[in-house]
Design a protein around this motif. Structure first.
Motif, PDB file in Angstrom:
ATOM      1  N   ASP A  72      16.339  48.277  53.656  1.00 26.54           N
ATOM      2  CA  ASP A  72      17.662  47.639  53.663  1.00 26.54           C
ATOM      3  C   ASP A  72      18.048  47.122  52.278  1.00 26.54           C
ATOM      4  O   ASP A  72      19.228  47.170  51.914  1.00 26.54           O
ATOM      5  CB  ASP A  72      17.707  46.483  54.667  1.00 26.54           C
ATOM      6  CG  ASP A  72      17.772  46.958  56.109  1.00 26.54           C
ATOM      7  OD1 ASP A  72      18.083  48.152  56.344  1.00 26.54           O
ATOM      8  OD2 ASP A  72      17.498  46.130  57.009  1.00 26.54           O
ATOM      9  N   TYR A  73      17.082  46.639  51.511  1.00 31.75           N
ATOM     10  CA  TYR A  73      17.390  46.160  50.158  1.00 31.75           C
ATOM     11  C   TYR A  73      17.870  47.312  49.284  1.00 31.75           C
ATOM     12  O   TYR A  73      18.769  47.144  48.456  1.00 31.75           O
ATOM     13  CB  TYR A  73      16.177  45.476  49.519  1.00 31.75           C
ATOM     14  CG  TYR A  73      15.875  44.140  50.140  1.00 31.75           C
ATOM     15  CD1 TYR A  73      16.575  43.002  49.770  1.00 31.75           C
ATOM     16  CD2 TYR A  73      14.895  44.019  51.124  1.00 31.75           C
ATOM     17  CE1 TYR A  73      16.316  41.774  50.355  1.00 31.75           C
ATOM     18  CE2 TYR A  73      14.618  42.800  51.712  1.00 31.75           C
ATOM     19  CZ  TYR A  73      15.331  41.690  51.326  1.00 31.75           C
ATOM     20  OH  TYR A  73      15.079  40.468  51.917  1.00 31.75           O
ATOM     21  N   GLU A  74      17.281  48.480  49.474  1.00 29.06           N
ATOM     22  CA  GLU A  74      17.705  49.652  48.702  1.00 29.06           C
ATOM     23  C   GLU A  74      19.119  50.082  49.103  1.00 29.06           C
ATOM     24  O   GLU A  74      19.927  50.446  48.255  1.00 29.06           O
ATOM     25  CB  GLU A  74      16.722  50.805  48.891  1.00 29.06           C
ATOM     26  CG  GLU A  74      16.991  51.958  47.976  1.00 29.06           C
ATOM     27  CD  GLU A  74      15.849  52.938  47.919  1.00 29.06           C
ATOM     28  OE1 GLU A  74      15.828  53.724  46.958  1.00 29.06           O
ATOM     29  OE2 GLU A  74      14.982  52.932  48.815  1.00 29.06           O
ATOM     30  N   VAL A  75      19.426  50.010  50.401  1.00 29.73           N
ATOM     31  CA  VAL A  75      20.760  50.357  50.884  1.00 29.73           C
ATOM     32  C   VAL A  75      21.797  49.363  50.342  1.00 29.73           C
ATOM     33  O   VAL A  75      22.872  49.758  49.890  1.00 29.73           O
ATOM     34  CB  VAL A  75      20.792  50.396  52.431  1.00 29.73           C
ATOM     35  CG1 VAL A  75      22.214  50.515  52.957  1.00 29.73           C
ATOM     36  CG2 VAL A  75      19.931  51.538  52.951  1.00 29.73           C
ATOM     37  N   LYS A  76      21.454  48.069  50.367  1.00 30.47           N
ATOM     38  CA  LYS A  76      22.383  47.032  49.910  1.00 30.47           C
ATOM     39  C   LYS A  76      22.591  47.054  48.391  1.00 30.47           C
ATOM     40  O   LYS A  76      23.652  46.664  47.903  1.00 30.47           O
ATOM     41  CB  LYS A  76      21.891  45.655  50.325  1.00 30.47           C
ATOM     42  CG  LYS A  76      21.974  45.420  51.814  1.00 30.47           C
ATOM     43  CD  LYS A  76      21.371  44.072  52.176  1.00 30.47           C
ATOM     44  CE  LYS A  76      21.321  43.885  53.675  1.00 30.47           C
ATOM     45  NZ  LYS A  76      20.574  42.691  54.074  1.00 30.47           N
ATOM     46  N   HIS A  77      21.555  47.464  47.659  1.00 27.73           N
ATOM     47  CA  HIS A  77      21.614  47.442  46.188  1.00 27.73           C
ATOM     48  C   HIS A  77      21.127  48.781  45.630  1.00 27.73           C
ATOM     49  O   HIS A  77      20.086  48.848  44.956  1.00 27.73           O
ATOM     50  CB  HIS A  77      20.748  46.299  45.648  1.00 27.73           C
ATOM     51  CG  HIS A  77      21.048  44.983  46.271  1.00 27.73           C
ATOM     52  ND1 HIS A  77      22.219  44.292  46.035  1.00 27.73           N
ATOM     53  CD2 HIS A  77      20.353  44.234  47.159  1.00 27.73           C
ATOM     54  CE1 HIS A  77      22.219  43.174  46.737  1.00 27.73           C
ATOM     55  NE2 HIS A  77      21.108  43.115  47.431  1.00 27.73           N
ATOM     56  N   LEU A  82      16.483  45.650  39.846  1.00 25.75           N
ATOM     57  CA  LEU A  82      16.380  44.221  39.555  1.00 25.75           C
ATOM     58  C   LEU A  82      17.039  43.399  40.669  1.00 25.75           C
ATOM     59  O   LEU A  82      16.456  42.425  41.146  1.00 25.75           O
ATOM     60  CB  LEU A  82      17.023  43.899  38.208  1.00 25.75           C
ATOM     61  CG  LEU A  82      17.044  42.431  37.806  1.00 25.75           C
ATOM     62  CD1 LEU A  82      15.626  41.872  37.700  1.00 25.75           C
ATOM     63  CD2 LEU A  82      17.785  42.263  36.495  1.00 25.75           C
ATOM     64  N   LYS A  83      18.204  43.803  41.112  1.00 26.79           N
ATOM     65  CA  LYS A  83      18.895  43.094  42.186  1.00 26.79           C
ATOM     66  C   LYS A  83      18.111  43.203  43.491  1.00 26.79           C
ATOM     67  O   LYS A  83      17.990  42.232  44.233  1.00 26.79           O
ATOM     68  CB  LYS A  83      20.315  43.660  42.351  1.00 26.79           C
ATOM     69  CG  LYS A  83      21.135  42.962  43.395  1.00 26.79           C
ATOM     70  CD  LYS A  83      21.499  41.560  42.961  1.00 26.79           C
ATOM     71  CE  LYS A  83      22.459  40.959  43.970  1.00 26.79           C
ATOM     72  NZ  LYS A  83      22.707  39.558  43.721  1.00 26.79           N
ATOM     73  N   ARG A  84      17.542  44.385  43.776  1.00 26.43           N
ATOM     74  CA  ARG A  84      16.734  44.557  44.992  1.00 26.43           C
ATOM     75  C   ARG A  84      15.580  43.577  45.014  1.00 26.43           C
ATOM     76  O   ARG A  84      15.367  42.863  45.986  1.00 26.43           O
ATOM     77  CB  ARG A  84      16.143  45.973  45.057  1.00 26.43           C
ATOM     78  CG  ARG A  84      17.082  47.037  45.431  1.00 26.43           C
ATOM     79  CD  ARG A  84      16.374  48.374  45.417  1.00 26.43           C
ATOM     80  NE  ARG A  84      17.327  49.368  44.951  1.00 26.43           N
ATOM     81  CZ  ARG A  84      17.011  50.489  44.353  1.00 26.43           C
ATOM     82  NH1 ARG A  84      15.755  50.818  44.151  1.00 26.43           N
ATOM     83  NH2 ARG A  84      17.944  51.326  43.973  1.00 26.43           N
ATOM     84  N   LEU A  85      14.817  43.560  43.910  1.00 26.69           N
ATOM     85  CA  LEU A  85      13.625  42.717  43.882  1.00 26.69           C
ATOM     86  C   LEU A  85      13.975  41.239  43.821  1.00 26.69           C
ATOM     87  O   LEU A  85      13.357  40.430  44.507  1.00 26.69           O
ATOM     88  CB  LEU A  85      12.718  43.100  42.713  1.00 26.69           C
ATOM     89  CG  LEU A  85      11.410  42.317  42.612  1.00 26.69           C
ATOM     90  CD1 LEU A  85      10.613  42.403  43.917  1.00 26.69           C
ATOM     91  CD2 LEU A  85      10.580  42.809  41.451  1.00 26.69           C
ATOM     92  N   SER A  86      14.958  40.861  43.043  1.00 28.86           N
ATOM     93  CA  SER A  86      15.298  39.432  42.967  1.00 28.86           C
ATOM     94  C   SER A  86      15.815  38.934  44.319  1.00 28.86           C
ATOM     95  O   SER A  86      15.480  37.820  44.741  1.00 28.86           O
ATOM     96  CB  SER A  86      16.296  39.156  41.846  1.00 28.86           C
ATOM     97  OG  SER A  86      17.498  39.860  42.038  1.00 28.86           O
TER      98      SER A  86
END
Length: 124
Positions: A72-77, A82-86
Motif C-alpha cells: 500500500d505504501y508503494e501504491v500511495k507513493h 523516501l516518502k514511502r519509508l518516511s
C-alpha cells in the motif's frame, strides 16, 4: 551454530532482540545503551529514511508490517522511496507502544543497512 526458534524470529520481526543479539550489537556499536533505549523522534525517522531509501521494503518487513500494508505504501507513493519509508516509519512510531532507536536499528541491521542508519542517527 545457533538455531532460532519461531518465537525468537517473531520477536525479532516485532523489533525485539534476543539477549545474544543485543550483546553483539553493543560491542560494535558507537551508540550508547541509553541512546539505543531513547524514543524514536521524527528527526530520527527522516534521517534513517534518507539513508535507507532502497531498503524501505525490507525495513517494513522487519518492523512487523504485513506484505499488503507494505505494498500500500508503494501504491500511495509510487514516485518516492523516501516518502514511502518516511511514512512507513512514522506509522510504525505511532502504532508501537514505545519505539526506540535500538528497535529501529535492529530492523536496519536485518536489512543490511545498520552502518548507514547508525551514521544517520549519530547526527542527532
Amino acid at each position: 551454530c545457533v538455531t532460532e526458534s519461531p518465537e525468537d524470529h517473531a520477536r525479532q520481526a516485532a523489533g525485539s532482540e534476543t539477549p545474544r543479539r543485543r550483546k553483539s550489537s553493543q560491542s560494535g556499536s558507537s551508540l550508547s545503551e541509553s541512546e539505543l533505549q531513547r524514543s524514536v523522534t521524527l528527526t530520527n525517522i527522516l534521517e534513517v529514511a534518507r539513508a535507507a531509501r532502497t531498503k524501505w521494503w525490507e525495513i517494513g518487513v522487519h518492523l512487523g508490517f504485513e506484505l499488503e500494508e507494505i505494498d500500500d505504501y508503494e501504491v500511495k507513493h509510487p514516485n518516492s522511496m523516501l516518502k514511502r519509508l518516511s511514512t512507513l516509519l512514522a506509522d510504525w512510531k505511532r502504532r508501537e507502544e514505545r519505539p526506540t532507536v535500538g528497535m529501529l536499528l535492529a530492523a536496519c541491521r536485518k536489512a543490511d543497512i545498520e552502518g548507514a542508519a547508525k551514521k544517520a542517527l549519530q547526527k542527532h
